[in-house]
Design a protein around this motif. Structure first.
Motif, PDB file in Angstrom:
ATOM      1  N   MET A   1       0.817  -1.212   0.000  1.00 58.92           N
ATOM      2  CA  MET A   1       0.000   0.000   0.000  1.00 58.92           C
ATOM      3  C   MET A   1       0.853   1.265   0.000  1.00 58.92           C
ATOM      4  O   MET A   1       0.583   2.218  -0.742  1.00 58.92           O
ATOM      5  CB  MET A   1      -0.935  -0.007   1.207  1.00 58.92           C
ATOM      6  CG  MET A   1      -2.049  -1.020   1.107  1.00 58.92           C
ATOM      7  SD  MET A   1      -3.217  -0.906   2.471  1.00 58.92           S
ATOM      8  CE  MET A   1      -4.462  -2.103   1.961  1.00 58.92           C
ATOM      9  N   PHE A   2       1.907   1.290   0.819  1.00 58.98           N
ATOM     10  CA  PHE A   2       2.763   2.477   0.860  1.00 58.98           C
ATOM     11  C   PHE A   2       3.576   2.622  -0.420  1.00 58.98           C
ATOM     12  O   PHE A   2       3.863   3.744  -0.859  1.00 58.98           O
ATOM     13  CB  PHE A   2       3.695   2.415   2.079  1.00 58.98           C
ATOM     14  CG  PHE A   2       3.038   2.838   3.360  1.00 58.98           C
ATOM     15  CD1 PHE A   2       2.747   4.175   3.599  1.00 58.98           C
ATOM     16  CD2 PHE A   2       2.697   1.912   4.319  1.00 58.98           C
ATOM     17  CE1 PHE A   2       2.135   4.573   4.779  1.00 58.98           C
ATOM     18  CE2 PHE A   2       2.077   2.291   5.507  1.00 58.98           C
ATOM     19  CZ  PHE A   2       1.797   3.629   5.730  1.00 58.98           C
ATOM     20  N   ARG A   3       3.952   1.521  -1.036  1.00 60.25           N
ATOM     21  CA  ARG A   3       4.654   1.583  -2.320  1.00 60.25           C
ATOM     22  C   ARG A   3       3.760   2.193  -3.398  1.00 60.25           C
ATOM     23  O   ARG A   3       4.222   2.975  -4.240  1.00 60.25           O
ATOM     24  CB  ARG A   3       5.108   0.179  -2.741  1.00 60.25           C
ATOM     25  CG  ARG A   3       6.327  -0.341  -1.991  1.00 60.25           C
ATOM     26  CD  ARG A   3       6.521  -1.829  -2.254  1.00 60.25           C
ATOM     27  NE  ARG A   3       6.623  -2.086  -3.685  1.00 60.25           N
ATOM     28  CZ  ARG A   3       7.777  -2.130  -4.356  1.00 60.25           C
ATOM     29  NH1 ARG A   3       8.913  -1.935  -3.713  1.00 60.25           N
ATOM     30  NH2 ARG A   3       7.789  -2.377  -5.640  1.00 60.25           N
ATOM     31  N   ARG A   4       2.475   1.839  -3.382  1.00 61.65           N
ATOM     32  CA  ARG A   4       1.555   2.402  -4.360  1.00 61.65           C
ATOM     33  C   ARG A   4       1.395   3.907  -4.165  1.00 61.65           C
ATOM     34  O   ARG A   4       1.326   4.665  -5.139  1.00 61.65           O
ATOM     35  CB  ARG A   4       0.198   1.716  -4.245  1.00 61.65           C
ATOM     36  CG  ARG A   4       0.194   0.270  -4.702  1.00 61.65           C
ATOM     37  CD  ARG A   4      -1.178  -0.360  -4.502  1.00 61.65           C
ATOM     38  NE  ARG A   4      -1.197  -1.771  -4.849  1.00 61.65           N
ATOM     39  CZ  ARG A   4      -2.241  -2.553  -4.706  1.00 61.65           C
ATOM     40  NH1 ARG A   4      -3.379  -2.053  -4.217  1.00 61.65           N
ATOM     41  NH2 ARG A   4      -2.178  -3.824  -5.040  1.00 61.65           N
ATOM     42  N   VAL A   5       1.312   4.324  -2.920  1.00 61.22           N
ATOM     43  CA  VAL A   5       1.176   5.756  -2.640  1.00 61.22           C
ATOM     44  C   VAL A   5       2.363   6.537  -3.178  1.00 61.22           C
ATOM     45  O   VAL A   5       2.212   7.654  -3.701  1.00 61.22           O
ATOM     46  CB  VAL A   5       1.012   5.981  -1.120  1.00 61.22           C
ATOM     47  CG1 VAL A   5       1.119   7.471  -0.776  1.00 61.22           C
ATOM     48  CG2 VAL A   5      -0.328   5.432  -0.642  1.00 61.22           C
ATOM     49  N   LEU A   6       3.560   5.956  -3.067  1.00 63.88           N
ATOM     50  CA  LEU A   6       4.781   6.646  -3.499  1.00 63.88           C
ATOM     51  C   LEU A   6       5.191   6.263  -4.913  1.00 63.88           C
ATOM     52  O   LEU A   6       6.292   6.635  -5.352  1.00 63.88           O
ATOM     53  CB  LEU A   6       5.922   6.322  -2.527  1.00 63.88           C
ATOM     54  CG  LEU A   6       5.697   6.761  -1.076  1.00 63.88           C
ATOM     55  CD1 LEU A   6       6.878   6.359  -0.209  1.00 63.88           C
ATOM     56  CD2 LEU A   6       5.460   8.261  -0.986  1.00 63.88           C
ATOM     57  N   ASP A   7       4.347   5.522  -5.618  1.00 67.21           N
ATOM     58  CA  ASP A   7       4.593   5.141  -7.017  1.00 67.21           C
ATOM     59  C   ASP A   7       5.877   4.343  -7.196  1.00 67.21           C
ATOM     60  O   ASP A   7       6.585   4.480  -8.209  1.00 67.21           O
ATOM     61  CB  ASP A   7       4.645   6.390  -7.915  1.00 67.21           C
ATOM     62  CG  ASP A   7       3.311   7.107  -7.955  1.00 67.21           C
ATOM     63  OD1 ASP A   7       2.270   6.420  -7.919  1.00 67.21           O
ATOM     64  OD2 ASP A   7       3.309   8.357  -7.998  1.00 67.21           O
ATOM     65  N   VAL A   8       6.196   3.521  -6.222  1.00 66.34           N
ATOM     66  CA  VAL A   8       7.398   2.690  -6.308  1.00 66.34           C
ATOM     67  C   VAL A   8       7.020   1.354  -6.945  1.00 66.34           C
ATOM     68  O   VAL A   8       6.213   0.598  -6.396  1.00 66.34           O
ATOM     69  CB  VAL A   8       8.012   2.441  -4.916  1.00 66.34           C
ATOM     70  CG1 VAL A   8       9.247   1.552  -5.031  1.00 66.34           C
ATOM     71  CG2 VAL A   8       8.372   3.760  -4.257  1.00 66.34           C
ATOM     72  N   THR A   9       7.599   1.072  -8.109  1.00 68.49           N
ATOM     73  CA  THR A   9       7.328  -0.191  -8.803  1.00 68.49           C
ATOM     74  C   THR A   9       8.548  -1.102  -8.849  1.00 68.49           C
ATOM     75  O   THR A   9       8.445  -2.258  -9.267  1.00 68.49           O
ATOM     76  CB  THR A   9       6.859   0.090 -10.239  1.00 68.49           C
ATOM     77  OG1 THR A   9       7.875   0.849 -10.927  1.00 68.49           O
ATOM     78  CG2 THR A   9       5.552   0.882 -10.239  1.00 68.49           C
ATOM     79  N   GLN A  10       9.693  -0.599  -8.418  1.00 73.85           N
ATOM     80  CA  GLN A  10      10.922  -1.380  -8.461  1.00 73.85           C
ATOM     81  C   GLN A  10      11.114  -2.157  -7.151  1.00 73.85           C
ATOM     82  O   GLN A  10      10.500  -1.870  -6.140  1.00 73.85           O
ATOM     83  CB  GLN A  10      12.139  -0.464  -8.698  1.00 73.85           C
ATOM     84  CG  GLN A  10      12.092   0.341  -9.989  1.00 73.85           C
ATOM     85  CD  GLN A  10      11.358   1.657  -9.850  1.00 73.85           C
ATOM     86  OE1 GLN A  10      10.679   1.893  -8.860  1.00 73.85           O
ATOM     87  NE2 GLN A  10      11.512   2.511 -10.853  1.00 73.85           N
ATOM     88  N   ALA A  11      12.006  -3.146  -7.215  1.00 77.38           N
ATOM     89  CA  ALA A  11      12.474  -3.903  -6.042  1.00 77.38           C
ATOM     90  C   ALA A  11      11.324  -4.523  -5.245  1.00 77.38           C
ATOM     91  O   ALA A  11      11.275  -4.423  -4.025  1.00 77.38           O
ATOM     92  CB  ALA A  11      13.328  -2.999  -5.145  1.00 77.38           C
ATOM     93  N   ARG A  12      10.412  -5.156  -5.939  1.00 77.53           N
ATOM     94  CA  ARG A  12       9.291  -5.787  -5.234  1.00 77.53           C
ATOM     95  C   ARG A  12       9.768  -6.915  -4.314  1.00 77.53           C
ATOM     96  O   ARG A  12       9.391  -6.978  -3.150  1.00 77.53           O
ATOM     97  CB  ARG A  12       8.285  -6.339  -6.248  1.00 77.53           C
ATOM     98  CG  ARG A  12       7.455  -5.275  -6.955  1.00 77.53           C
ATOM     99  CD  ARG A  12       6.332  -5.914  -7.759  1.00 77.53           C
ATOM    100  NE  ARG A  12       5.451  -4.917  -8.345  1.00 77.53           N
ATOM    101  CZ  ARG A  12       5.614  -4.379  -9.533  1.00 77.53           C
ATOM    102  NH1 ARG A  12       6.658  -4.739 -10.264  1.00 77.53           N
ATOM    103  NH2 ARG A  12       4.768  -3.483 -10.006  1.00 77.53           N
ATOM    104  N   VAL A  13      10.598  -7.805  -4.865  1.00 73.14           N
ATOM    105  CA  VAL A  13      11.083  -8.936  -4.066  1.00 73.14           C
ATOM    106  C   VAL A  13      12.041  -8.455  -2.989  1.00 73.14           C
ATOM    107  O   VAL A  13      12.005  -8.936  -1.845  1.00 73.14           O
ATOM    108  CB  VAL A  13      11.769  -9.975  -4.969  1.00 73.14           C
ATOM    109  CG1 VAL A  13      12.353 -11.116  -4.143  1.00 73.14           C
ATOM    110  CG2 VAL A  13      10.787 -10.519  -5.991  1.00 73.14           C
ATOM    111  N   LEU A  14      12.884  -7.495  -3.322  1.00 73.08           N
ATOM    112  CA  LEU A  14      13.861  -6.970  -2.369  1.00 73.08           C
ATOM    113  C   LEU A  14      13.196  -6.388  -1.135  1.00 73.08           C
ATOM    114  O   LEU A  14      13.680  -6.551  -0.015  1.00 73.08           O
ATOM    115  CB  LEU A  14      14.730  -5.909  -3.047  1.00 73.08           C
ATOM    116  CG  LEU A  14      15.836  -5.268  -2.193  1.00 73.08           C
ATOM    117  CD1 LEU A  14      16.861  -6.320  -1.793  1.00 73.08           C
ATOM    118  CD2 LEU A  14      16.509  -4.132  -2.945  1.00 73.08           C
ATOM    119  N   SER A  15      12.070  -5.743  -1.320  1.00 75.96           N
ATOM    120  CA  SER A  15      11.368  -5.157  -0.181  1.00 75.96           C
ATOM    121  C   SER A  15      10.426  -6.145   0.492  1.00 75.96           C
ATOM    122  O   SER A  15      10.154  -6.037   1.692  1.00 75.96           O
ATOM    123  CB  SER A  15      10.571  -3.928  -0.631  1.00 75.96           C
ATOM    124  OG  SER A  15       9.565  -4.283  -1.572  1.00 75.96           O
ATOM    125  N   ALA A  16       9.951  -7.133  -0.278  1.00 74.45           N
ATOM    126  CA  ALA A  16       8.993  -8.086   0.287  1.00 74.45           C
ATOM    127  C   ALA A  16       9.651  -9.036   1.287  1.00 74.45           C
ATOM    128  O   ALA A  16       9.039  -9.375   2.310  1.00 74.45           O
ATOM    129  CB  ALA A  16       8.333  -8.886  -0.833  1.00 74.45           C
TER     130      ALA A  16
END
Length: 217
Positions: free
Chosen positions: A63-78
């Motif tokens: 949810m916070f990634r969507r708010v900040l328009d972050v589409t990179q590093a999905r696995v790295l952050s997950a």
């Protein structure tokens, strides 16, 4: 007189002074005497606490990634957003609920439910949500998808606006954590009472334990 002395000696012989860790260890040994399907509150039930906290971390991170328009590093952050809350939640539950109960520090059924719900909210909801904020903010800064505020006043104002709708959407998750924490603590307390009836009884002084095979409990 001799009979009273003999009875008293027999009772004392069934009591041994134990440290807190030794007491918890013996209680876990007693727990192993129960069938696997009956001791789930102290085993798979606690594992579920960690898994639930990990999924809360993934949801908050998304949810916070969507708010900040972050589409990179999905696995790295997950990975850290699942692992850190899961490990923290299990450790908190074991320390403040399960082990406290087995050590005799948590002898009230209502208190155990309140503590279970509180720990599950703190470690299984608030902690993952708070971890998601710096994670999303750091990624936004790294990939230039949002400009982070520099002053403290701007920082709180910046995060307060997106956090409010996110927390509202996550309210069902919060309610689930409260209910599950209370139910699991209640089930653990019921099993703790059964362990006590089988001979492992924490006495009032908190320093002695009735050894297995005692029928005085």
């Amino acid at each position: 007189m001799a009979e009273n002395t003999a009875a008293r000696s027999e009772r004392i012989a069934k009591e041994v002074a134990l440290s807190r860790q030794e007491l918890i260890g013996l209680q876990y040994q007693a727990l192993q005497q129960f069938p696997k399907e009956k001791r789930w509150p102290f085993t798979t039930g606690v594992t579920a606490v960690g898994i639930n906290a990990g999924f809360v971390g993934l949801i908050a991170n998304s949810m916070f990634r969507r708010v900040l328009d972050v589409t990179q590093a999905r696995v790295l952050s997950a990975l850290p957003m699942f692992t850190i809350p899961a490990v923290t939640a299990v450790a908190a539950w074991q320390s403040f609920v399960a082990q406290s109960m087995l050590a005799g520090d948590l002898n009230c059924p209502v208190c155990s439910q309140v503590r279970g719900a509180s720990i599950n909210v703190l470690a299984g909801f608030i902690n993952p949500v708070c971890l998601a904020i710096p994670m999303a903010g750091g990624l936004a800064t790294r990939y230039y998808t949002a400009v982070m505020p520099k002053s403290n006043a701007d920082f709180w104002q910046f995060w307060l606006k997106p956090s409010q709708p996110i927390l509202k959407r996550m309210f069902p998750v919060l309610a689930l954590q409260v209910v599950y924490g209370a139910i699991l603590a209640s089930k653990e307390f019921d099993l703790y009472l059964k362990i006590s009836r089988h001979g492992f009884v924490v006495l009032e002084d908190g320093k002695t334990l009735s050894v297995p095979g005692s029928k005085e409990s």
